[in-house]
Design an enzyme around this catalytic site. Structure first.
Site, mmCIF file in Angstrom:
data_model
loop_
_atom_site.group_PDB
_atom_site.id
_atom_site.type_symbol
_atom_site.label_atom_id
_atom_site.label_comp_id
_atom_site.label_asym_id
_atom_site.label_seq_id
_atom_site.Cartn_x
_atom_site.Cartn_y
_atom_site.Cartn_z
ATOM 1 N N HIS A 3 0.860 -1.183 0.000
ATOM 2 C CA HIS A 3 0.000 0.000 0.000
ATOM 3 C C HIS A 3 0.899 1.237 0.000
ATOM 4 O O HIS A 3 1.783 1.368 0.849
ATOM 5 C CB HIS A 3 -0.923 0.010 1.223
ATOM 6 C CG HIS A 3 -1.903 -1.122 1.236
ATOM 7 N ND1 HIS A 3 -2.134 -1.898 2.345
ATOM 8 C CD2 HIS A 3 -2.704 -1.604 0.253
ATOM 9 C CE1 HIS A 3 -3.049 -2.810 2.054
ATOM 10 N NE2 HIS A 3 -3.405 -2.656 0.788
ATOM 11 N N GLU B 268 1.698 3.565 3.166
ATOM 12 C CA GLU B 268 2.222 2.957 4.390
ATOM 13 C C GLU B 268 3.741 3.044 4.346
ATOM 14 O O GLU B 268 4.425 2.108 3.933
ATOM 15 C CB GLU B 268 1.711 1.523 4.510
ATOM 16 C CG GLU B 268 0.182 1.469 4.591
ATOM 17 C CD GLU B 268 -0.380 0.058 4.672
ATOM 18 O OE1 GLU B 268 0.426 -0.897 4.710
ATOM 19 O OE2 GLU B 268 -1.620 -0.082 4.698
ATOM 20 N N HIS C 233 3.571 -3.710 6.864
ATOM 21 C CA HIS C 233 2.474 -2.767 6.617
ATOM 22 C C HIS C 233 2.336 -1.808 7.796
ATOM 23 O O HIS C 233 3.000 -1.952 8.830
ATOM 24 C CB HIS C 233 1.155 -3.525 6.462
ATOM 25 C CG HIS C 233 0.992 -4.239 5.163
ATOM 26 N ND1 HIS C 233 0.104 -3.840 4.181
ATOM 27 C CD2 HIS C 233 1.610 -5.347 4.673
ATOM 28 C CE1 HIS C 233 0.184 -4.667 3.151
ATOM 29 N NE2 HIS C 233 1.084 -5.591 3.435
ATOM 30 N N GLU D 111 2.075 -5.523 11.028
ATOM 31 C CA GLU D 111 1.456 -4.198 11.066
ATOM 32 C C GLU D 111 2.217 -3.354 12.081
ATOM 33 O O GLU D 111 2.220 -3.648 13.277
ATOM 34 C CB GLU D 111 -0.018 -4.310 11.456
ATOM 35 C CG GLU D 111 -0.869 -5.133 10.510
ATOM 36 C CD GLU D 111 -1.246 -4.382 9.238
ATOM 37 O OE1 GLU D 111 -1.031 -3.140 9.188
ATOM 38 O OE2 GLU D 111 -1.754 -5.024 8.302
#
Length: 334
Positions: A53, A56, A149, A212
């Site tokens: 993404h 990010e 991410h 994450e």
């Protein structure tokens, strides 16, 4: 090539497509796809990706710092490494994606949409994973895939891991590494998906995890000290040095429901300030879509990645239960 990120963002290939340093050999395969091979016989292989993404940026900065340190010789590489910046076009545009979220398209799901640059990119990434497997049959351990991410929302757990559906036991050394990387929670998927880590795990038996790390922020606005433990663990993994010593272990959750936006009638009953891993009581209505209602079934369930700003048919959130149901001070009833 001196800077992996800047070379990728330039949209051009380096003047020299392969080279070597005192410790490694490198080869540029495509924009944002770089293979590094140690001059010593590697005992393990690793795919490390970021920027799937484009908004990010903290993991992208972290990965670039590691690759640049390896190319300078500051870190002596011990593993076969495929480094990937997933969506260069979105990174340049500073957007999550341009037309389609590529982390919903792996494993053939790209066939459901019209051809575009992001579909072509998914195919390129799938080929890169497949081709990277070729020399791995000599290795004693299964290859790892760490996909870095950040979250759109704030989270009660700043750093956590998402493990894809996997029919095999998770290797002890892999789970130990996730703990030493400072992950506060692990979430276990219970259904297949279109993510990069599910693709590498399901199709090629990689030991895979989506990490994450904090909240999505623009380039230059990230406080990478929040992820210093993860950075140290990655450095130790790449160099074969001892892992950081940590105390405690991540909390464990598994997915019990997926919230999907099925129509334009979809309504998400979770406000924009609600953090990931917020707990809801039994009976709480989280979303509805026409006659379809997403209701908390158990005494306590947690919400992850709630997002109504997604295309039809895509995930609008996950509902979790915790394996250890002890009350935690981080849990907030809304």
């Amino acid at each position: 090539m001196q800077d992996f990120l800047q070379q990728t963002l330039s949209g051009t290939a380096p003047d020299i497509l392969c080279g070597e340093t005192p410790f490694l050999r490198w080869q540029w395969h495509d924009h944002g796809i770089l293979q590094l091979e140690p001059k010593k016989e590697p005992q393990q292989a690793l795919v490390i990706s970021a920027g799937i993404h484009g908004n990010e940026t903290a993991p992208v900065e972290m990965l670039n710092a590691l690759i640049c340190a390896l190319l300078r010789g500051d870190i002596e590489l011990q593993l076969s490494v495929l480094a990937i910046l997933g969506n260069p076009s979105a990174l340049r545009a500073k957007k999550r994606y341009l037309q389609y979220d590529i982390n919903r398209l792996f494993g053939g799901l790209w066939r459901d949409i019209e051809s575009c640059d992001e579909v072509i990119r998914v195919l390129s990434l799938e080929r890169a994973i497949e081709n990277f497997r070729i020399p791995l049959y000599k290795k004693q351990q299964p290859p790892w895939h760490l996909d870095l991410h950040t979250s759109i929302r704030d989270s009660w757990h700043t750093c956590f891991g998402m493990l894809p559906l996997n029919s095999l036991p998770w290797p002890e050394d892999f789970m130990n590494w996730l703990t030493t990387a400072g992950l506060e929670a692990l979430v276990f998927h219970t259904a297949p998906g279109g993510t990069f880590t599910h693709y590498s795990c399901a199709h090629f038996n990689f030991v895979s995890c989506t990490l994450e790390l904090g909240k999505a922020l623009p380039f230059g606005e990230n406080d990478l000290t929040q992820f210093s433990v993860a950075q140290q663990a990655l450095t130790a993994l790449l160099s074969g040095m001892p892992l950081p010593i940590v105390t405690g272990s991540p909390r464990r959750y598994h997915v019990v429901q997926q919230i999907t936006r099925l129509s334009n009638q979809f309504q998400l009953h979770i406000n924009a300030q609600t953090r990931n891993f917020t707990v809801f009581p039994q009976g709480a209505l989280l979303a509805e879509d026409g006659e379809k209602r997403y209701v908390v079934q158990k005494e306590r369930e947690y919400v992850l990645f709630p997002n109504s700003n997604i295309a039809l048919g895509l995930r609008a959130g996950l509902i979790l239960v915790e394996e250890d149901t002890q009350t935690d001070a981080l849990s907030k009833i809304v």
